[in-house]
Design a protein around this motif. Structure first.
Motif, PDB file in Angstrom:
ATOM      1  N   THR A  90       0.550  -1.391   0.426  1.00  0.00           N
ATOM      2  CA  THR A  90      -0.028  -0.314   0.515  1.00  0.00           C
ATOM      3  C   THR A  90       1.082   1.532   0.196  1.00  0.00           C
ATOM      4  O   THR A  90       2.306   1.410  -0.144  1.00  0.00           O
ATOM      5  N   GLY A  91       0.878   2.713  -0.044  1.00  0.00           N
ATOM      6  CA  GLY A  91       1.224   3.197   0.325  1.00  0.00           C
ATOM      7  C   GLY A  91       2.010   3.915   1.159  1.00  0.00           C
ATOM      8  O   GLY A  91       2.395   4.989   1.341  1.00  0.00           O
ATOM      9  N   ARG A  92       1.134   2.837   2.371  1.00  0.00           N
ATOM     10  CA  ARG A  92       1.858   3.271   4.308  1.00  0.00           C
ATOM     11  C   ARG A  92       2.730   2.188   3.820  1.00  0.00           C
ATOM     12  O   ARG A  92       3.628   2.456   5.061  1.00  0.00           O
ATOM     13  N   ASP A  93       2.921   0.919   3.820  1.00  0.00           N
ATOM     14  CA  ASP A  93       3.583   0.537   4.074  1.00  0.00           C
ATOM     15  C   ASP A  93       3.427  -1.207   3.688  1.00  0.00           C
ATOM     16  O   ASP A  93       2.692  -1.262   2.633  1.00  0.00           O
ATOM     17  N   VAL A  94       4.184  -2.399   3.297  1.00  0.00           N
ATOM     18  CA  VAL A  94       4.295  -3.690   3.240  1.00  0.00           C
ATOM     19  C   VAL A  94       4.304  -4.165   3.724  1.00  0.00           C
ATOM     20  O   VAL A  94       4.770  -4.600   5.156  1.00  0.00           O
ATOM     21  N   ARG A  95       3.890  -5.761   3.592  1.00  0.00           N
ATOM     22  CA  ARG A  95       3.839  -6.884   4.317  1.00  0.00           C
ATOM     23  C   ARG A  95       3.087  -8.206   4.052  1.00  0.00           C
ATOM     24  O   ARG A  95       2.697  -8.104   2.697  1.00  0.00           O
ATOM     25  N   SER A  96       3.330  -9.002   4.696  1.00  0.00           N
ATOM     26  CA  SER A  96       3.130 -10.587   4.072  1.00  0.00           C
ATOM     27  C   SER A  96       2.000 -11.358   4.838  1.00  0.00           C
ATOM     28  O   SER A  96       2.495 -10.957   6.253  1.00  0.00           O
ATOM     29  N   ALA A  97       0.986 -11.409   4.622  1.00  0.00           N
ATOM     30  CA  ALA A  97      -0.164 -11.676   5.646  1.00  0.00           C
ATOM     31  C   ALA A  97      -1.308 -12.619   4.477  1.00  0.00           C
ATOM     32  O   ALA A  97      -1.402 -12.637   4.231  1.00  0.00           O
ATOM     33  N   PRO A  98      -1.683 -13.217   5.332  1.00  0.00           N
ATOM     34  CA  PRO A  98      -2.824 -14.318   4.702  1.00  0.00           C
ATOM     35  C   PRO A  98      -4.384 -13.391   4.566  1.00  0.00           C
ATOM     36  O   PRO A  98      -4.056 -12.618   4.838  1.00  0.00           O
ATOM     37  N   LEU A  99      -4.535 -14.363   3.660  1.00  0.00           N
ATOM     38  CA  LEU A  99      -6.253 -13.475   3.734  1.00  0.00           C
ATOM     39  C   LEU A  99      -6.889 -13.399   5.013  1.00  0.00           C
ATOM     40  O   LEU A  99      -6.753 -14.260   5.831  1.00  0.00           O
ATOM     41  N   GLU A 100      -7.390 -12.341   4.792  1.00  0.00           N
ATOM     42  CA  GLU A 100      -9.172 -12.408   6.526  1.00  0.00           C
ATOM     43  C   GLU A 100     -10.123 -13.310   5.842  1.00  0.00           C
ATOM     44  O   GLU A 100     -10.400 -13.396   5.041  1.00  0.00           O
ATOM     45  N   PRO A 101     -10.353 -14.059   7.031  1.00  0.00           N
ATOM     46  CA  PRO A 101     -11.878 -14.840   6.740  1.00  0.00           C
ATOM     47  C   PRO A 101     -12.565 -14.680   5.680  1.00  0.00           C
ATOM     48  O   PRO A 101     -12.680 -13.191   6.374  1.00  0.00           O
ATOM     49  N   GLY A 102     -13.195 -15.284   5.394  1.00  0.00           N
ATOM     50  CA  GLY A 102     -14.610 -14.184   4.649  1.00  0.00           C
ATOM     51  C   GLY A 102     -14.816 -13.570   3.409  1.00  0.00           C
ATOM     52  O   GLY A 102     -15.657 -13.016   2.495  1.00  0.00           O
ATOM     53  N   TRP A 103     -13.463 -13.798   2.725  1.00  0.00           N
ATOM     54  CA  TRP A 103     -13.143 -13.354   1.572  1.00  0.00           C
ATOM     55  C   TRP A 103     -13.909 -14.051   0.789  1.00  0.00           C
ATOM     56  O   TRP A 103     -14.457 -15.805   0.430  1.00  0.00           O
ATOM     57  N   ARG A 104     -13.923 -13.480  -0.493  1.00  0.00           N
ATOM     58  CA  ARG A 104     -14.552 -13.844  -1.924  1.00  0.00           C
ATOM     59  C   ARG A 104     -13.793 -13.381  -3.191  1.00  0.00           C
ATOM     60  O   ARG A 104     -13.514 -12.228  -3.293  1.00  0.00           O
ATOM     61  N   VAL A 105     -14.405 -14.804  -4.805  1.00  0.00           N
ATOM     62  CA  VAL A 105     -14.289 -13.858  -5.557  1.00  0.00           C
ATOM     63  C   VAL A 105     -15.733 -13.509  -6.321  1.00  0.00           C
ATOM     64  O   VAL A 105     -16.346 -14.549  -6.333  1.00  0.00           O
ATOM     65  N   LEU A 106     -15.732 -12.944  -6.983  1.00  0.00           N
ATOM     66  CA  LEU A 106     -16.958 -12.335  -7.943  1.00  0.00           C
ATOM     67  C   LEU A 106     -16.034 -12.590  -9.427  1.00  0.00           C
ATOM     68  O   LEU A 106     -15.307 -12.032  -9.751  1.00  0.00           O
ATOM     69  N   SER A 107     -17.588 -12.606 -10.420  1.00  0.00           N
ATOM     70  CA  SER A 107     -17.762 -12.800 -11.803  1.00  0.00           C
ATOM     71  C   SER A 107     -17.979 -10.899 -11.583  1.00  0.00           C
ATOM     72  O   SER A 107     -19.872 -11.034 -11.809  1.00  0.00           O
ATOM     73  N   ILE A 108     -17.988 -10.240 -12.630  1.00  0.00           N
ATOM     74  CA  ILE A 108     -18.641  -8.810 -12.792  1.00  0.00           C
ATOM     75  C   ILE A 108     -17.813  -8.324 -13.504  1.00  0.00           C
ATOM     76  O   ILE A 108     -16.411  -8.238 -13.685  1.00  0.00           O
ATOM     77  N   ARG A 109     -18.537  -7.648 -14.413  1.00  0.00           N
ATOM     78  CA  ARG A 109     -17.626  -5.865 -14.580  1.00  0.00           C
ATOM     79  C   ARG A 109     -17.459  -5.029 -14.049  1.00  0.00           C
ATOM     80  O   ARG A 109     -18.371  -4.308 -13.078  1.00  0.00           O
ATOM     81  N   GLU A 110     -16.045  -4.328 -13.580  1.00  0.00           N
ATOM     82  CA  GLU A 110     -15.786  -3.689 -13.493  1.00  0.00           C
ATOM     83  C   GLU A 110     -15.875  -2.025 -13.797  1.00  0.00           C
ATOM     84  O   GLU A 110     -15.804  -1.835 -15.165  1.00  0.00           O
ATOM     85  N   THR A 111     -16.715  -1.611 -13.283  1.00  0.00           N
ATOM     86  CA  THR A 111     -17.289  -0.125 -14.229  1.00  0.00           C
ATOM     87  C   THR A 111     -16.293   0.873 -14.468  1.00  0.00           C
ATOM     88  O   THR A 111     -16.522   1.584 -15.233  1.00  0.00           O
TER      89      THR A 111
END
Length: 403
Positions: A248-269
């Protein structure tokens, strides 16, 4: 660029195209104070097309106010009043009114969408499906209670026509509601030939495990939202479900994804790029491009995390942007000869980042081939943005000034 000088005034014009243009302008730049007027047009305009455009514009304004901090700018009382207004007419007047319900972000509006799914009229159910998609594709769906379970239950609700339940199952697959699989498996046997193949394809999609791996950028745009002003550029490289690198613009880190993530199939507007998106909590991450990849590498190097960049190397790929990142890393470690080979390959590819020519010039200078660097410095200066890093230094080098 706006189509009208005064979009609110345009809503009252005699010409249908002008009224529709006013609605489209408000869809992109309208504010909550415009919603009452838009709902009135969505119900009362003589043109079905204008009614649909006005309903869509109101929904798009609301889509920009579903998540904090903007959500707090719209009171619960206003949301309740807009729901009453949107449901004051028979939905046959304008099935697009369900889109407004889908973006209000309240329990009552969500229940109104679910009720519309059981309507005996096909066009009303279709409108309710649009409202359902707008409800649950947004990260704001997580602010509502028990949303996934309530939506998944409709897949098996025989009070809903089977063709609409197939569409609901498709929406579930689009938004990563994998718990819809059991209900979706029952659908093909209930379908006519026209919908059976689609139902079977949806089952296959729900059976496939979602894969979040890849490079993503957080622009600040919520899924399903219309917001041209989003400008965020945090970058995330997902190596696996339990392994991700955040830059990010603030820091760099290595960490697993938070629980509850999901992959969407959509069009980015914003970028009009079809495909997947990754949602984590209230954040939606979109497919990254070459500039995002370069930004990712630069941030890791700026934070002194060349080791972390090396761990990501295989996932970066072999595009010109990836080769530019590798070349910059090699230069930073003093390996100019190796960087030269990589950067020459980078500029020989497609969609070459402008600053690849800068790094190639530095690799040439670092190997004693200063005279050959000039042409690449010139290309960099010609292609670079006005405030690009290294631009002023490139101009100094071209002028023969000492570094």
């Amino acid at each position: 660029m706006a189509e009208t000088k005064d979009p609110v005034a345009a809503l009252g014009a005699k010409e249908i195209p002008l009224r529709a243009a006013g609605a489209r302008d408000l869809a992109l730049a309208g504010l909550p104070e415009h919603i009452d007027r838009l709902i009135a047009v969505a119900i009362g305009d003589k043109s079905p097309g204008v009614r649909l455009a006005a309903a869509g514009a109101a929904a798009d304004i609301l889509s920009r106010h579903r998540l904090p901090p903007r959500r707090d700018r719209v009171s619960a009382e206003s949301r309740a009043a807009w729901l009453r207004a949107a449901t004051s007419a028979d939905p046959a007047v304008n099935p697009g009114l369900f889109g407004i319900c889908g973006c209000l972000g309240t329990e009552a509006a969500f229940k109104r969408v679910l009720l519309g799914l059981r309507d005996p009229r096909q066009d009303i159910r279709a409108g309710a499906c649009v409202g359902l998609w707008r409800t649950i594709v947004s990260a704001g769906a997580s602010l509502l209670e028990n949303v996934e379970a309530l939506v998944v239950a409709t897949v098996s609700d025989t009070r809903i026509r089977v063709e609409s339940r197939v569409e609901i199952a498709k929406i579930c697959a689009d938004v990563g509601y994998l718990s819809a699989l059991a209900g979706a498996r029952e659908l093909p046997a209930q379908c006519t030939r026209n919908t059976r193949e689609l139902a079977e394809a949806i089952v296959l999609r729900l059976e496939a495990l979602p894969n979040p791996a890849g490079l993503w950028v957080r622009s600040g745009l919520d899924a399903g939202a219309i917001d041209p002003k989003c400008t965020g550029n945090d970058v995330l490289l997902v190596l696996g479900i339990g392994d991700a690198v955040w830059a990010t613009g603030r820091d760099v880190r290595s960490a697993p994804l938070e629980p509850g993530w999901r992959v969407l199939s959509i069009r980015e507007t914003a970028r009009e790029q079809p495909g997947a998106a990754l949602q984590i909590g209230l954040d939606t991450w979109w497919p990254a491009d070459g500039d995002d990849l370069c930004r990712f590498g630069d941030r890791l190097l700026a934070q002194g995390r060349a080791d972390l960049l090396a761990r990501c190397d295989e996932a970066l790929g072999t595009t010109s942007a990836a080769l530019r990142v590798r070349g910059a890393a090699l230069l930073a470690s003093g390996r100019s000869a190796e960087a030269l080979l990589v950067l020459e390959a980078a500029v020989a590819g497609k969609k070459v980042p402008a600053d690849a020519y800068w790094f190639l010039a530095q690799a040439l200078r670092g190997t004693g081939r200063t005279s050959e660097a000039t042409a690449h410095l010139e290309k960099f200066v010609a292609k670079a943005a006005k405030k690009a890093p290294w631009l002023e230094e490139a101009k100094r080098q071209l002028a023969g000034e000492p570094a």
